[in-house]
Write a protein that holds these residues in place. Structure first.
Motif, PDB file in Angstrom:
ATOM      1  N   GLU A  29     -24.420 -37.980  44.345  1.00 28.87           N
ATOM      2  CA  GLU A  29     -25.748 -37.678  43.787  1.00 28.87           C
ATOM      3  C   GLU A  29     -26.590 -37.019  44.875  1.00 28.87           C
ATOM      4  O   GLU A  29     -26.769 -37.588  45.951  1.00 28.87           O
ATOM      5  CB  GLU A  29     -26.397 -38.976  43.297  1.00 28.87           C
ATOM      6  CG  GLU A  29     -27.878 -38.913  43.011  1.00 28.87           C
ATOM      7  CD  GLU A  29     -28.226 -37.979  41.872  1.00 28.87           C
ATOM      8  OE1 GLU A  29     -28.884 -36.953  42.149  1.00 28.87           O
ATOM      9  OE2 GLU A  29     -27.839 -38.264  40.724  1.00 28.87           O
ATOM     10  N   ASP A  30     -27.111 -35.814  44.595  1.00 26.74           N
ATOM     11  CA  ASP A  30     -27.828 -35.077  45.637  1.00 26.74           C
ATOM     12  C   ASP A  30     -29.305 -35.433  45.737  1.00 26.74           C
ATOM     13  O   ASP A  30     -29.962 -35.054  46.708  1.00 26.74           O
ATOM     14  CB  ASP A  30     -27.671 -33.563  45.436  1.00 26.74           C
ATOM     15  CG  ASP A  30     -28.242 -33.087  44.114  1.00 26.74           C
ATOM     16  OD1 ASP A  30     -27.980 -33.740  43.090  1.00 26.74           O
ATOM     17  OD2 ASP A  30     -28.939 -32.057  44.100  1.00 26.74           O
ATOM     18  N   GLY A  55     -23.815 -36.326  48.635  1.00 30.74           N
ATOM     19  CA  GLY A  55     -24.604 -35.482  47.752  1.00 30.74           C
ATOM     20  C   GLY A  55     -23.999 -34.145  47.383  1.00 30.74           C
ATOM     21  O   GLY A  55     -24.654 -33.346  46.717  1.00 30.74           O
ATOM     22  N   THR A  56     -22.742 -33.882  47.780  1.00 34.07           N
ATOM     23  CA  THR A  56     -22.129 -32.594  47.469  1.00 34.07           C
ATOM     24  C   THR A  56     -20.664 -32.765  47.086  1.00 34.07           C
ATOM     25  O   THR A  56     -20.045 -33.802  47.367  1.00 34.07           O
ATOM     26  CB  THR A  56     -22.189 -31.633  48.675  1.00 34.07           C
ATOM     27  OG1 THR A  56     -21.374 -32.163  49.732  1.00 34.07           O
ATOM     28  CG2 THR A  56     -23.614 -31.447  49.167  1.00 34.07           C
ATOM     29  N   ASP A  75     -23.264 -37.210  39.539  1.00 32.34           N
ATOM     30  CA  ASP A  75     -24.212 -36.346  38.844  1.00 32.34           C
ATOM     31  C   ASP A  75     -23.441 -35.109  38.402  1.00 32.34           C
ATOM     32  O   ASP A  75     -22.380 -34.799  38.958  1.00 32.34           O
ATOM     33  CB  ASP A  75     -25.355 -35.958  39.784  1.00 32.34           C
ATOM     34  CG  ASP A  75     -26.541 -35.340  39.047  1.00 32.34           C
ATOM     35  OD1 ASP A  75     -26.484 -35.241  37.804  1.00 32.34           O
ATOM     36  OD2 ASP A  75     -27.521 -34.960  39.710  1.00 32.34           O
ATOM     37  N   LEU A  78     -24.652 -30.381  41.144  1.00 27.14           N
ATOM     38  CA  LEU A  78     -24.644 -30.622  42.580  1.00 27.14           C
ATOM     39  C   LEU A  78     -24.904 -29.304  43.304  1.00 27.14           C
ATOM     40  O   LEU A  78     -24.687 -28.229  42.732  1.00 27.14           O
ATOM     41  CB  LEU A  78     -23.297 -31.220  43.005  1.00 27.14           C
ATOM     42  CG  LEU A  78     -22.969 -32.591  42.396  1.00 27.14           C
ATOM     43  CD1 LEU A  78     -21.506 -32.949  42.630  1.00 27.14           C
ATOM     44  CD2 LEU A  78     -23.886 -33.670  42.974  1.00 27.14           C
ATOM     45  N   GLY A  83     -20.269 -31.876  38.934  1.00 31.36           N
ATOM     46  CA  GLY A  83     -19.551 -33.141  38.992  1.00 31.36           C
ATOM     47  C   GLY A  83     -18.122 -32.995  38.514  1.00 31.36           C
ATOM     48  O   GLY A  83     -17.219 -33.690  38.993  1.00 31.36           O
TER      49      GLY A  83
END
Length: 229
Positions: A29-30, A55-56, A75, A78, A83
């Motif tokens: 999750e970014d 986050g990536t 997520d 990204l 995702g």
């Protein structure tokens, strides 16, 4: 361990396989505030813990290799991909890991990509915290939360989208994309280096093939066809 004859509760045995270790969760999750909130929620449960928080797409693969998660919470949007891209990459190194998409992306395109990547669940971020925790427990046990009916519906819609795309020429796809971005006809002509008359011909063709006659309709249709995000 529970006394003999007393079944294990979800918090005592999340995977239902005799392993009392907490379910290991990797968060992809970014948005840091969201990621930290999820981590706090998960770590507050006795039967699960966050082993990594990235986050990536690029970061998730080495994190999964290092921490060997049971469940990955992703997520959809990204910074360096989706995702679904992350899930496919994770499958190559941790095929047993279960994937849950937790996202604000509420489109059939995103859902279909999640299904294709092997997701076990697809949740909107508006869902209650208890729903997220319950999904992690269910998926860790091997439960599939995307129903066969949902998958069949997505496949039918996908076939319809592919049929519509096949009817369009490459130039018509370009024109539709630029219409969806808000460019007027003369600006589209300048952008593509063709005449205004030719653009009007393409727009009439789009209207005939897709029933697209306005900027709003163009935006809706372009998103539906996956031409814009």
């Amino acid at each position: 361990m529970p006394p003999a004859g007393h079944p294990a509760t979800p918090s005592e045995n999340p995977r239902g396989d005799g392993d009392n270790e907490p379910t290991r969760v990797l968060i992809v999750e970014d948005h840091r505030v969201v990621a930290e909130g999820l981590a706090a929620l998960i770590n507050d449960q006795s039967d699960m813990r966050v082993v990594g928080n990235v986050g990536t797409v690029a970061e998730c693969v080495p994190a999964a290799a290092e921490f060997n998660p049971d469940v990955v919470l992703l997520d959809f949007r990204l910074p360096d991909g989706t995702g679904a891209d992350a899930a496919k990459a994770l499958r190559s190194i941790r095929p047993a890991a279960k994937m849950i998409f937790l996202t604000r992306e509420d489109t059939d395109t995103a859902r279909f990509a999640a299904v294709q990547s092997g997701a076990s669940a697809f949740l909107h971020k508006s869902r209650a915290a208890a729903d997220v925790v319950a999904a992690i427990r269910d998926v860790a046990r091997g439960k599939m939360l995307i129903t066969p009916r949902t998958i069949a519906t997505l496949l039918a819609k996908r076939r319809s989208i592919e049929a519509q795309l096949e009817r369009l020429t490459p130039r018509e796809k370009e024109v539709l994309t630029l219409m969806a971005e808000g460019l007027p006809s003369r600006a589209i002509a300048a952008e593509l280096g063709i005449s205004y008359t030719t653009i009007r011909t393409h727009i009439r063709s789009l209207g005939s093939k897709l029933a697209v006659h306005s900027k709003l309709e163009a935006i809706v249709k372009a998103r539906e066809l996956g031409l814009i995000s």
